[in-house]
Design a protein around this motif. Structure first.
Motif, PDB file in Angstrom:
ATOM      1  N   ARG A 113       7.704  15.489  -2.131  1.00 12.54           N
ATOM      2  CA  ARG A 113       8.915  16.196  -2.538  1.00 12.54           C
ATOM      3  C   ARG A 113       8.783  16.684  -3.974  1.00 12.54           C
ATOM      4  N   VAL A 114       9.577  17.717  -4.265  1.00 10.96           N
ATOM      5  CA  VAL A 114       9.732  18.240  -5.616  1.00 10.96           C
ATOM      6  C   VAL A 114      11.206  18.598  -5.750  1.00 10.96           C
ATOM      7  N   GLY A 115      11.924  17.895  -6.600  1.00 19.71           N
ATOM      8  CA  GLY A 115      13.354  18.136  -6.713  1.00 19.71           C
ATOM      9  C   GLY A 115      14.048  17.904  -5.387  1.00 19.71           C
ATOM     10  N   ALA A 116      14.852  18.890  -4.951  1.00 21.04           N
ATOM     11  CA  ALA A 116      15.587  18.754  -3.690  1.00 21.04           C
ATOM     12  C   ALA A 116      14.743  19.109  -2.473  1.00 21.04           C
ATOM     13  N   LEU A 117      13.557  19.692  -2.676  1.00 19.43           N
ATOM     14  CA  LEU A 117      12.688  20.051  -1.555  1.00 19.43           C
ATOM     15  C   LEU A 117      11.917  18.817  -1.113  1.00 19.43           C
ATOM     16  N   ASP A 118      12.022  18.501   0.168  1.00 19.63           N
ATOM     17  CA  ASP A 118      11.377  17.298   0.707  1.00 19.63           C
ATOM     18  C   ASP A 118      10.686  17.665   2.013  1.00 19.63           C
ATOM     19  N   SER A 119       9.383  17.414   2.075  1.00 19.38           N
ATOM     20  CA  SER A 119       8.618  17.758   3.275  1.00 19.38           C
ATOM     21  C   SER A 119       8.758  16.715   4.371  1.00 19.38           C
ATOM     22  N   GLY A 120       9.108  15.472   3.995  1.00 21.22           N
ATOM     23  CA  GLY A 120       9.091  14.404   4.981  1.00 21.22           C
ATOM     24  C   GLY A 120       7.694  14.092   5.458  1.00 21.22           C
ATOM     25  N   HIS A 121       6.711  14.454   4.660  1.00 20.41           N
ATOM     26  CA  HIS A 121       5.313  14.310   5.083  1.00 20.41           C
ATOM     27  C   HIS A 121       4.452  14.087   3.845  1.00 20.41           C
ATOM     28  N   LEU A 122       3.316  13.455   4.036  1.00 20.64           N
ATOM     29  CA  LEU A 122       2.388  13.161   2.945  1.00 20.64           C
ATOM     30  C   LEU A 122       1.418  14.326   2.784  1.00 20.64           C
ATOM     31  N   LEU A 123       1.614  15.117   1.730  1.00 23.42           N
ATOM     32  CA  LEU A 123       0.824  16.318   1.505  1.00 23.42           C
ATOM     33  C   LEU A 123      -0.284  16.058   0.488  1.00 23.42           C
ATOM     34  N   PRO A 124      -1.408  16.748   0.623  1.00 23.29           N
ATOM     35  CA  PRO A 124      -2.506  16.534  -0.322  1.00 23.29           C
ATOM     36  C   PRO A 124      -2.165  17.053  -1.710  1.00 23.29           C
ATOM     37  N   VAL A 125      -2.759  16.449  -2.699  1.00 26.52           N
ATOM     38  CA  VAL A 125      -2.544  16.860  -4.094  1.00 26.52           C
ATOM     39  C   VAL A 125      -3.714  17.722  -4.546  1.00 26.52           C
ATOM     40  N   PRO A 126      -3.523  18.567  -5.559  1.00 26.84           N
ATOM     41  CA  PRO A 126      -4.654  19.326  -6.094  1.00 26.84           C
ATOM     42  C   PRO A 126      -5.658  18.378  -6.749  1.00 26.84           C
ATOM     43  N   ARG A 127      -6.920  18.550  -6.409  1.00 29.07           N
ATOM     44  CA  ARG A 127      -7.954  17.662  -6.949  1.00 29.07           C
ATOM     45  C   ARG A 127      -8.501  18.244  -8.250  1.00 29.07           C
ATOM     46  N   THR A 128      -7.615  18.343  -9.246  1.00 29.87           N
ATOM     47  CA  THR A 128      -7.997  18.814 -10.572  1.00 29.87           C
ATOM     48  C   THR A 128      -7.877  17.651 -11.544  1.00 29.87           C
ATOM     49  N   ARG A 129      -8.506  17.797 -12.699  1.00 30.70           N
ATOM     50  CA  ARG A 129      -8.454  16.713 -13.677  1.00 30.70           C
ATOM     51  C   ARG A 129      -7.056  16.604 -14.299  1.00 30.70           C
ATOM     52  N   GLU A 130      -6.368  17.730 -14.457  1.00 31.78           N
ATOM     53  CA  GLU A 130      -5.004  17.668 -14.982  1.00 31.78           C
ATOM     54  C   GLU A 130      -4.084  16.918 -14.026  1.00 31.78           C
ATOM     55  N   ALA A 131      -4.176  17.244 -12.729  1.00 32.25           N
ATOM     56  CA  ALA A 131      -3.354  16.549 -11.743  1.00 32.25           C
ATOM     57  C   ALA A 131      -3.732  15.075 -11.677  1.00 32.25           C
ATOM     58  N   SER A 133       0.835  -1.197   0.000  1.00 33.18           N
ATOM     59  CA  SER A 133       0.000   0.000   0.000  1.00 33.18           C
ATOM     60  C   SER A 133       0.868   1.246   0.000  1.00 33.18           C
ATOM     61  N   GLU A 134       0.303   2.315  -0.522  1.00 34.37           N
ATOM     62  CA  GLU A 134       0.967   3.626  -0.569  1.00 34.37           C
ATOM     63  C   GLU A 134      -0.099   4.710  -0.461  1.00 34.37           C
ATOM     64  N   HIS A 135       0.246   5.947  -0.817  1.00 37.05           N
ATOM     65  CA  HIS A 135      -0.625   7.084  -0.545  1.00 37.05           C
ATOM     66  C   HIS A 135      -0.914   7.922  -1.794  1.00 37.05           C
ATOM     67  N   MET A 136      -2.070   8.548  -1.789  1.00 37.91           N
ATOM     68  CA  MET A 136      -2.444   9.525  -2.804  1.00 37.91           C
ATOM     69  C   MET A 136      -1.916  10.879  -2.340  1.00 37.91           C
ATOM     70  N   ALA A 137      -0.615  11.073  -2.456  1.00 37.57           N
ATOM     71  CA  ALA A 137       0.015  12.247  -1.849  1.00 37.57           C
ATOM     72  C   ALA A 137       1.320  12.557  -2.573  1.00 37.57           C
TER      73      ALA A 137
END
Length: 455
Positions: free
Chosen positions: A101-119, A94-98
Protein backbone atom coordinates in the motif's frame (compact mmCIF):
# COMPACT_ATOMS: atom_id res chain seq x y z
CA UNK A 1 18.99 -29.19 11.90
CA UNK A 2 18.44 -25.83 13.62
CA UNK A 3 17.40 -22.41 12.51
CA UNK A 4 19.61 -19.42 13.03
CA UNK A 5 17.29 -18.81 15.96
CA UNK A 6 18.29 -22.18 17.38
CA UNK A 7 15.19 -24.21 16.51
CA UNK A 8 14.84 -27.56 14.80
CA UNK A 9 11.43 -27.28 13.17
CA UNK A 10 11.19 -30.24 10.81
CA UNK A 11 8.28 -30.51 8.38
CA UNK A 12 5.32 -28.17 8.83
CA UNK A 13 2.13 -26.93 7.24
CA UNK A 14 0.31 -23.63 7.02
CA UNK A 15 -2.58 -23.70 9.50
CA UNK A 16 -5.92 -22.66 8.05
CA UNK A 17 -9.32 -22.98 9.78
CA UNK A 18 -10.69 -24.99 6.84
CA UNK A 19 -8.17 -27.79 7.49
CA UNK A 20 -7.86 -27.42 11.26
CA UNK A 21 -9.23 -30.90 12.02
CA UNK A 22 -7.07 -32.49 9.33
CA UNK A 23 -3.89 -30.86 10.62
CA UNK A 24 -4.62 -32.13 14.13
CA UNK A 25 -4.49 -35.70 12.80
CA UNK A 26 -1.51 -35.41 10.45
CA UNK A 27 1.51 -37.41 11.62
CA UNK A 28 4.95 -35.92 12.18
CA UNK A 29 4.00 -32.25 12.02
CA UNK A 30 6.97 -30.36 13.41
CA UNK A 31 5.46 -26.87 13.33
CA UNK A 32 2.67 -24.78 11.84
CA UNK A 33 2.49 -21.26 10.49
CA UNK A 34 -0.58 -19.05 10.78
CA UNK A 35 -1.48 -15.81 9.02
CA UNK A 36 -0.98 -13.32 11.83
CA UNK A 37 -3.70 -10.93 10.67
CA UNK A 38 -6.27 -13.74 10.99
CA UNK A 39 -5.55 -14.37 14.67
CA UNK A 40 -7.04 -12.47 17.61
CA UNK A 41 -4.39 -12.62 20.33
CA UNK A 42 -7.12 -12.45 22.97
CA UNK A 43 -9.16 -15.30 21.46
CA UNK A 44 -6.86 -17.89 19.94
CA UNK A 45 -8.48 -20.56 17.76
CA UNK A 46 -8.92 -23.75 19.79
CA UNK A 47 -7.00 -25.72 17.17
CA UNK A 48 -3.90 -23.58 17.65
CA UNK A 49 -4.25 -23.81 21.43
CA UNK A 50 -4.34 -27.59 21.17
CA UNK A 51 -1.28 -27.69 18.93
CA UNK A 52 0.64 -25.48 21.34
CA UNK A 53 -0.38 -27.75 24.22
CA UNK A 54 1.13 -30.66 22.29
CA UNK A 55 4.41 -28.75 21.97
CA UNK A 56 4.02 -27.85 18.29
CA UNK A 57 5.59 -24.42 17.61
CA UNK A 58 3.27 -21.91 15.93
CA UNK A 59 4.87 -19.16 13.83
CA UNK A 60 2.84 -16.01 13.03
CA UNK A 61 3.29 -15.03 9.38
CA UNK A 62 2.52 -11.37 8.67
CA UNK A 63 1.21 -10.12 5.33
CA UNK A 64 0.46 -6.45 5.96
CA UNK A 65 3.41 -4.70 7.65
CA UNK A 66 4.36 -3.17 4.28
CA UNK A 67 8.06 -3.34 5.17
CA UNK A 68 9.00 -2.75 1.53
CA UNK A 69 6.97 0.46 1.38
CA UNK A 70 8.14 4.05 1.57
CA UNK A 71 6.38 4.72 4.87
CA UNK A 72 7.76 3.68 8.21
CA UNK A 73 6.14 0.59 9.74
CA UNK A 74 2.89 1.43 11.52
CA UNK A 75 3.14 1.04 15.27
CA UNK A 76 -0.37 -0.43 15.75
CA UNK A 77 0.36 -3.18 13.21
CA UNK A 78 3.70 -3.94 14.87
CA UNK A 79 2.06 -4.00 18.28
CA UNK A 80 -0.60 -6.40 17.07
CA UNK A 81 1.96 -8.74 15.52
CA UNK A 82 3.95 -8.64 18.75
CA UNK A 83 0.81 -9.48 20.72
CA UNK A 84 0.04 -12.46 18.46
CA UNK A 85 3.60 -13.72 18.86
CA UNK A 86 3.37 -13.44 22.64
CA UNK A 87 -0.05 -15.11 22.79
CA UNK A 88 1.17 -18.05 20.72
CA UNK A 89 4.51 -18.36 22.52
CA UNK A 90 6.02 -18.11 19.05
CA UNK A 91 9.73 -18.85 18.54
CA UNK A 92 9.90 -16.22 15.77
CA UNK A 93 7.71 -14.26 13.36
CA UNK A 94 7.99 -13.86 9.60
CA UNK A 95 7.02 -11.23 7.05
CA UNK A 96 7.79 -10.27 3.44
CA UNK A 97 10.21 -8.21 1.37
CA UNK A 98 7.29 -6.48 -0.32
CA UNK A 99 5.01 -3.47 -0.38
CA UNK A 100 1.22 -3.57 -0.49
CA UNK A 101 0.00 0.00 0.00
CA UNK A 102 0.84 3.66 -0.43
CA UNK A 103 -1.41 6.07 1.44
CA UNK A 104 -5.04 5.13 0.79
CA UNK A 105 -4.15 2.87 -2.16
CA UNK A 106 -4.02 -0.76 -1.05
CA UNK A 107 -3.37 -3.70 -3.36
CA UNK A 108 -4.25 -6.40 -0.85
CA UNK A 109 -1.27 -8.23 -2.29
CA UNK A 110 2.48 -8.53 -1.74
CA UNK A 111 4.11 -6.61 -4.60
CA UNK A 112 7.81 -6.66 -5.49
CA UNK A 113 9.99 -3.70 -4.55
CA UNK A 114 12.49 -1.96 -6.84
CA UNK A 115 15.86 -3.63 -6.42
CA UNK A 116 17.84 -0.39 -6.24
CA UNK A 117 20.31 0.69 -3.60
CA UNK A 118 18.17 3.69 -2.64
CA UNK A 119 15.13 1.48 -2.09
CA UNK A 120 17.25 -1.06 -0.24
CA UNK A 121 18.45 1.59 2.20
CA UNK A 122 14.85 2.62 3.01
CA UNK A 123 13.69 -0.97 3.46
CA UNK A 124 16.65 -1.83 5.67
CA UNK A 125 15.60 0.97 8.01
CA UNK A 126 12.00 -0.24 7.99
CA UNK A 127 13.02 -3.79 8.83
CA UNK A 128 15.37 -2.70 11.59
CA UNK A 129 12.55 -0.69 13.15
CA UNK A 130 10.22 -3.69 12.96
CA UNK A 131 12.82 -5.99 14.43
CA UNK A 132 13.37 -3.66 17.37
CA UNK A 133 9.61 -3.57 18.09
CA UNK A 134 9.08 -7.33 18.12
CA UNK A 135 9.63 -9.60 21.13
CA UNK A 136 11.02 -12.51 19.07
CA UNK A 137 13.31 -12.87 16.04
CA UNK A 138 12.10 -11.78 12.60
CA UNK A 139 12.59 -13.61 9.30
CA UNK A 140 11.82 -12.15 5.86
CA UNK A 141 10.46 -13.97 2.82
CA UNK A 142 11.22 -13.39 -0.86
CA UNK A 143 8.03 -12.70 -2.85
CA UNK A 144 6.45 -14.13 -6.01
CA UNK A 145 6.67 -11.41 -8.71
CA UNK A 146 4.50 -11.15 -11.80
CA UNK A 147 6.40 -8.07 -12.93
CA UNK A 148 9.77 -6.41 -12.45
CA UNK A 149 10.87 -2.83 -12.00
CA UNK A 150 12.62 -1.17 -14.96
CA UNK A 151 15.54 0.31 -12.99
CA UNK A 152 16.64 -2.71 -10.96
CA UNK A 153 20.33 -2.53 -10.05
CA UNK A 154 20.70 -5.77 -8.09
CA UNK A 155 19.83 -9.37 -8.82
CA UNK A 156 17.16 -11.09 -6.74
CA UNK A 157 19.80 -12.97 -4.78
CA UNK A 158 21.95 -9.90 -4.20
CA UNK A 159 19.00 -7.82 -3.02
CA UNK A 160 17.64 -10.45 -0.64
CA UNK A 161 21.11 -11.19 0.70
CA UNK A 162 21.93 -7.53 1.26
CA UNK A 163 18.61 -6.91 2.98
CA UNK A 164 18.69 -9.73 5.52
CA UNK A 165 22.37 -9.14 6.33
CA UNK A 166 22.15 -5.36 6.72
CA UNK A 167 18.83 -5.47 8.56
CA UNK A 168 20.19 -8.33 10.66
CA UNK A 169 17.22 -10.69 10.36
CA UNK A 170 16.59 -14.26 9.28
CA UNK A 171 15.71 -15.57 5.84
CA UNK A 172 12.45 -17.33 5.03
CA UNK A 173 13.25 -18.86 1.66
CA UNK A 174 10.21 -19.56 -0.52
CA UNK A 175 11.38 -21.88 -3.28
CA UNK A 176 8.02 -21.58 -5.06
CA UNK A 177 8.51 -17.81 -5.18
CA UNK A 178 12.05 -18.29 -6.46
CA UNK A 179 10.61 -20.42 -9.27
CA UNK A 180 8.04 -17.69 -9.92
CA UNK A 181 10.85 -15.17 -10.32
CA UNK A 182 12.70 -17.56 -12.63
CA UNK A 183 9.74 -17.81 -15.00
CA UNK A 184 8.34 -14.29 -14.78
CA UNK A 185 11.56 -12.29 -14.52
CA UNK A 186 13.62 -14.55 -16.75
CA UNK A 187 16.24 -15.57 -14.21
CA UNK A 188 18.83 -17.39 -16.28
CA UNK A 189 20.20 -19.41 -13.40
CA UNK A 190 18.07 -19.70 -10.24
CA UNK A 191 20.75 -21.88 -8.65
CA UNK A 192 23.14 -18.98 -8.89
CA UNK A 193 20.55 -16.75 -7.25
CA UNK A 194 20.24 -19.39 -4.53
CA UNK A 195 23.99 -19.34 -4.04
CA UNK A 196 23.95 -15.58 -3.49
CA UNK A 197 21.65 -15.89 -0.49
CA UNK A 198 23.05 -15.94 3.07
CA UNK A 199 21.76 -19.42 3.81
CA UNK A 200 23.50 -19.37 7.18
CA UNK A 201 20.61 -17.09 8.20
CA UNK A 202 17.93 -19.50 7.03
CA UNK A 203 14.93 -19.75 9.36
CA UNK A 204 12.80 -22.15 7.30
CA UNK A 205 11.56 -22.82 3.77
CA UNK A 206 8.17 -22.43 2.08
CA UNK A 207 6.98 -24.88 -0.57
CA UNK A 208 3.77 -24.36 -2.55
CA UNK A 209 1.99 -25.21 -5.77
CA UNK A 210 1.22 -22.92 -8.68
CA UNK A 211 0.17 -22.87 -12.29
CA UNK A 212 1.44 -21.51 -15.62
CA UNK A 213 -1.08 -19.25 -17.38
CA UNK A 214 -0.30 -17.38 -20.60
CA UNK A 215 3.43 -17.68 -20.03
CA UNK A 216 3.36 -16.43 -16.43
CA UNK A 217 3.73 -18.53 -13.30
CA UNK A 218 1.09 -17.83 -10.66
CA UNK A 219 1.93 -18.84 -7.10
CA UNK A 220 -1.59 -19.92 -6.24
CA UNK A 221 -1.14 -22.16 -3.18
CA UNK A 222 -4.08 -24.12 -4.60
CA UNK A 223 -2.38 -26.37 -7.15
CA UNK A 224 -0.25 -29.50 -6.70
CA UNK A 225 3.48 -29.15 -6.14
CA UNK A 226 5.44 -28.69 -9.35
CA UNK A 227 8.63 -30.52 -10.27
CA UNK A 228 10.76 -27.38 -10.71
CA UNK A 229 9.76 -26.15 -7.26
CA UNK A 230 10.76 -29.46 -5.68
CA UNK A 231 14.02 -29.32 -7.63
CA UNK A 232 14.80 -25.97 -6.02
CA UNK A 233 13.91 -27.42 -2.61
CA UNK A 234 16.39 -30.23 -3.22
CA UNK A 235 19.00 -27.72 -4.36
CA UNK A 236 18.57 -25.73 -1.16
CA UNK A 237 18.78 -28.90 0.95
CA UNK A 238 22.03 -29.84 -0.79
CA UNK A 239 23.57 -26.49 0.20
CA UNK A 240 22.54 -26.25 3.85
CA UNK A 241 20.73 -28.30 6.46
CA UNK A 242 17.17 -27.02 6.29
CA UNK A 243 15.98 -26.08 9.80
CA UNK A 244 12.36 -26.39 8.70
CA UNK A 245 10.26 -26.71 5.55
CA UNK A 246 6.56 -25.99 5.26
CA UNK A 247 3.71 -26.65 2.84
CA UNK A 248 1.49 -23.67 2.03
CA UNK A 249 -2.12 -24.35 0.97
CA UNK A 250 -4.76 -21.61 0.70
CA UNK A 251 -7.68 -23.27 -1.04
CA UNK A 252 -8.77 -26.20 -3.20
CA UNK A 253 -7.70 -28.35 -0.29
CA UNK A 254 -7.14 -32.00 -1.07
CA UNK A 255 -8.33 -34.77 1.19
CA UNK A 256 -6.46 -35.62 4.37
CA UNK A 257 -4.69 -38.36 2.43
CA UNK A 258 -3.82 -35.86 -0.30
CA UNK A 259 -2.30 -33.39 2.16
CA UNK A 260 -0.34 -36.19 3.81
CA UNK A 261 0.94 -37.25 0.40
CA UNK A 262 2.13 -33.72 -0.42
CA UNK A 263 3.94 -33.52 2.92
CA UNK A 264 5.52 -36.92 2.28
CA UNK A 265 6.66 -35.69 -1.13
CA UNK A 266 8.35 -32.69 0.49
CA UNK A 267 10.02 -34.85 3.16
CA UNK A 268 11.27 -37.29 0.55
CA UNK A 269 12.70 -34.45 -1.57
CA UNK A 270 14.67 -33.09 1.37
CA UNK A 271 15.81 -36.55 2.49
CA UNK A 272 17.04 -37.49 -0.98
CA UNK A 273 19.09 -34.31 -1.51
CA UNK A 274 22.86 -34.59 -1.43
CA UNK A 275 23.98 -33.55 2.05
CA UNK A 276 25.79 -30.21 2.25
CA UNK A 277 29.54 -30.21 2.70
CA UNK A 278 30.39 -28.89 6.15
CA UNK A 279 32.18 -25.57 5.94
CA UNK A 280 31.80 -25.18 2.19
CA UNK A 281 30.90 -21.65 1.10
CA UNK A 282 28.29 -21.19 -1.58
CA UNK A 283 30.23 -21.25 -4.86
CA UNK A 284 28.98 -18.16 -6.65
CA UNK A 285 29.19 -15.97 -3.57
CA UNK A 286 32.97 -16.32 -4.06
CA UNK A 287 33.02 -16.65 -7.84
CA UNK A 288 35.64 -14.36 -9.43
CA UNK A 289 33.48 -13.74 -12.51
CA UNK A 290 30.54 -12.49 -10.45
CA UNK A 291 30.44 -8.72 -9.83
CA UNK A 292 31.04 -8.23 -6.12
CA UNK A 293 28.19 -7.06 -3.96
CA UNK A 294 28.99 -4.22 -1.58
CA UNK A 295 28.72 -5.65 1.89
CA UNK A 296 28.04 -3.77 5.09
CA UNK A 297 31.02 -2.91 7.24
CA UNK A 298 32.60 -5.78 9.11
CA UNK A 299 31.23 -4.65 12.47
CA UNK A 300 28.27 -6.89 11.66
CA UNK A 301 29.64 -8.97 14.51
CA UNK A 302 29.42 -12.72 14.25
CA UNK A 303 29.79 -15.17 11.42
CA UNK A 304 27.45 -18.12 11.08
CA UNK A 305 30.08 -20.48 12.42
CA UNK A 306 30.60 -18.41 15.53
CA UNK A 307 26.91 -17.86 16.29
CA UNK A 308 25.55 -19.88 19.21
CA UNK A 309 23.02 -22.53 18.29
CA UNK A 310 20.60 -21.23 20.89
CA UNK A 311 20.49 -18.32 23.26
CA UNK A 312 20.33 -18.54 27.02
CA UNK A 313 16.54 -18.45 26.62
CA UNK A 314 16.40 -22.06 25.42
CA UNK A 315 18.02 -25.44 25.54
CA UNK A 316 20.31 -27.16 23.07
CA UNK A 317 18.69 -29.28 20.39
CA UNK A 318 19.73 -32.41 18.59
CA UNK A 319 18.87 -32.89 14.95
CA UNK A 320 15.15 -33.45 14.59
CA UNK A 321 14.40 -32.24 18.14
CA UNK A 322 11.76 -29.73 19.10
CA UNK A 323 12.24 -26.50 20.98
CA UNK A 324 10.17 -25.97 24.06
CA UNK A 325 11.30 -22.42 24.78
CA UNK A 326 11.75 -19.36 22.64
CA UNK A 327 15.24 -18.24 21.71
CA UNK A 328 16.62 -14.93 22.85
CA UNK A 329 18.55 -12.55 20.62
CA UNK A 330 22.00 -14.15 20.64
CA UNK A 331 21.28 -15.97 17.38
CA UNK A 332 20.83 -14.28 13.98
CA UNK A 333 18.27 -11.99 15.59
CA UNK A 334 21.00 -10.53 17.76
CA UNK A 335 23.95 -10.48 15.39
CA UNK A 336 25.40 -7.06 14.79
CA UNK A 337 23.15 -5.43 17.35
CA UNK A 338 25.18 -2.24 16.91
CA UNK A 339 23.91 -2.14 13.32
CA UNK A 340 20.73 -0.46 14.58
CA UNK A 341 22.73 2.65 15.39
CA UNK A 342 24.95 2.61 12.31
CA UNK A 343 24.56 5.51 9.90
CA UNK A 344 23.00 4.44 6.63
CA UNK A 345 21.25 6.02 3.64
CA UNK A 346 17.48 5.76 3.36
CA UNK A 347 16.53 9.20 4.65
CA UNK A 348 13.50 11.31 3.82
CA UNK A 349 14.60 12.08 0.28
CA UNK A 350 14.95 8.38 -0.55
CA UNK A 351 11.60 7.68 1.09
CA UNK A 352 9.84 10.33 -0.98
CA UNK A 353 11.39 9.03 -4.18
CA UNK A 354 10.41 5.45 -3.40
CA UNK A 355 6.92 6.57 -2.41
CA UNK A 356 6.35 8.41 -5.69
CA UNK A 357 7.47 5.38 -7.70
CA UNK A 358 5.35 2.92 -5.73
CA UNK A 359 2.30 5.18 -5.80
CA UNK A 360 2.51 5.51 -9.60
CA UNK A 361 2.68 1.74 -10.05
CA UNK A 362 -0.06 1.01 -7.52
CA UNK A 363 -2.36 3.63 -9.07
CA UNK A 364 -1.91 1.96 -12.45
CA UNK A 365 -2.68 -1.44 -10.94
CA UNK A 366 -5.77 -0.60 -8.88
CA UNK A 367 -7.10 2.79 -9.96
CA UNK A 368 -6.74 2.86 -13.75
CA UNK A 369 -3.96 5.47 -13.74
CA UNK A 370 -1.51 5.74 -16.67
CA UNK A 371 1.27 3.19 -16.94
CA UNK A 372 4.51 4.47 -15.35
CA UNK A 373 7.46 4.81 -17.72
CA UNK A 374 9.56 1.74 -18.31
CA UNK A 375 7.13 -0.92 -17.14
CA UNK A 376 5.95 -3.75 -19.37
CA UNK A 377 2.31 -2.94 -20.18
CA UNK A 378 1.34 -6.61 -20.54
CA UNK A 379 2.83 -7.50 -17.15
CA UNK A 380 1.09 -4.60 -15.42
CA UNK A 381 -2.19 -5.63 -17.03
CA UNK A 382 -1.63 -9.22 -15.89
CA UNK A 383 -0.86 -8.11 -12.35
CA UNK A 384 -3.92 -5.84 -12.27
CA UNK A 385 -6.15 -8.70 -13.44
CA UNK A 386 -4.63 -11.01 -10.80
CA UNK A 387 -5.37 -8.45 -8.09
CA UNK A 388 -9.03 -8.30 -9.14
CA UNK A 389 -9.29 -12.10 -9.13
CA UNK A 390 -7.76 -12.22 -5.66
CA UNK A 391 -10.31 -9.68 -4.42
CA UNK A 392 -13.10 -11.64 -6.11
CA UNK A 393 -12.07 -14.87 -4.40
CA UNK A 394 -11.79 -13.19 -1.01
CA UNK A 395 -15.16 -11.45 -1.23
CA UNK A 396 -16.84 -14.65 -2.42
CA UNK A 397 -15.46 -16.38 0.66
CA UNK A 398 -16.87 -13.62 2.88
CA UNK A 399 -20.29 -13.48 1.18
CA UNK A 400 -21.30 -17.06 0.35
CA UNK A 401 -25.03 -16.33 0.70
CA UNK A 402 -24.86 -13.39 -1.66
CA UNK A 403 -22.84 -15.38 -4.19
CA UNK A 404 -25.49 -18.12 -4.13
CA UNK A 405 -28.31 -15.59 -4.56
CA UNK A 406 -26.60 -13.95 -7.52
CA UNK A 407 -26.74 -17.34 -9.23
CA UNK A 408 -23.80 -17.07 -11.62
CA UNK A 409 -23.86 -13.29 -11.93
CA UNK A 410 -21.34 -12.72 -9.15
CA UNK A 411 -18.04 -12.79 -11.16
CA UNK A 412 -19.29 -10.37 -13.82
CA UNK A 413 -20.87 -8.03 -11.27
CA UNK A 414 -17.79 -8.06 -9.04
CA UNK A 415 -15.48 -7.19 -11.94
CA UNK A 416 -17.76 -4.26 -12.80
CA UNK A 417 -17.52 -3.14 -9.18
CA UNK A 418 -13.72 -3.56 -9.02
CA UNK A 419 -13.21 -1.65 -12.27
CA UNK A 420 -14.49 1.53 -10.63
CA UNK A 421 -13.65 0.88 -6.98
CA UNK A 422 -10.11 0.41 -5.68
CA UNK A 423 -9.82 -1.86 -2.67
CA UNK A 424 -11.08 0.28 0.23
CA UNK A 425 -9.18 0.91 3.46
CA UNK A 426 -10.12 -1.73 5.98
CA UNK A 427 -9.15 -4.73 3.90
CA UNK A 428 -11.25 -7.65 2.78
CA UNK A 429 -14.10 -7.05 5.18
CA UNK A 430 -14.53 -3.48 3.95
CA UNK A 431 -14.30 -4.69 0.34
CA UNK A 432 -17.04 -7.26 0.96
CA UNK A 433 -19.34 -4.69 2.53
CA UNK A 434 -18.76 -2.20 -0.27
CA UNK A 435 -19.51 -4.84 -2.90
CA UNK A 436 -22.68 -5.90 -1.08
CA UNK A 437 -23.89 -2.29 -1.19
CA UNK A 438 -22.91 -2.06 -4.89
CA UNK A 439 -24.86 -5.22 -5.67
CA UNK A 440 -27.93 -3.92 -3.84
CA UNK A 441 -27.84 -0.64 -5.77
CA UNK A 442 -27.40 -2.26 -9.15
CA UNK A 443 -29.74 -5.20 -8.80
CA UNK A 444 -32.51 -3.69 -6.72
CA UNK A 445 -34.12 -5.01 -3.53
CA UNK A 446 -35.20 -8.27 -5.12
CA UNK A 447 -31.93 -9.00 -6.88
CA UNK A 448 -29.57 -9.47 -3.97
CA UNK A 449 -29.64 -9.75 -0.22
CA UNK A 450 -27.11 -7.78 1.85
CA UNK A 451 -24.96 -8.44 3.62
CA UNK A 452 -24.00 -12.12 3.65
CA UNK A 453 -23.84 -14.03 6.90
CA UNK A 454 -20.07 -13.59 7.29
CA UNK A 455 -20.00 -9.81 7.04
Amino acid sequence: MTTGAGLALGCGIGWRPEIDAVIAELPEIGFVEVIAENVDPDRLPPGLVELRARGVPVIPHGVSLNLGGADRPERPRLARLAAVAEALGAPLVSEHMAFCRVGALDSGHLLPVPRTREALAVIVRNVRAARAALPVPLALENVAPLLGWPDDELTEGQFVGELVERADVGLLLDVANLHTARVNLGLADPLRELDELPLERLAYVHVAGGVLRHGLWHDTHTHPLAGPVLDLLAAAASRVDLPGFLLERDGAYPSAAGLAAELAQIRATVASASPPTVGSPSPSRLSPDRPPVDRPSPDRAMTAAAAPALSSGGRALSSGGRASRRPGRDSWAGWGRAALGRSTPGGEGDRRKLGRAQRALLAALVAGAPLPAGFDADRVEAQAAALVEKRLWGVAHRLPDLVDQLDGRFPHLFRDYAAGTPRPPGGLLADARAFAAFAARHLGPGGAAVPGRRV
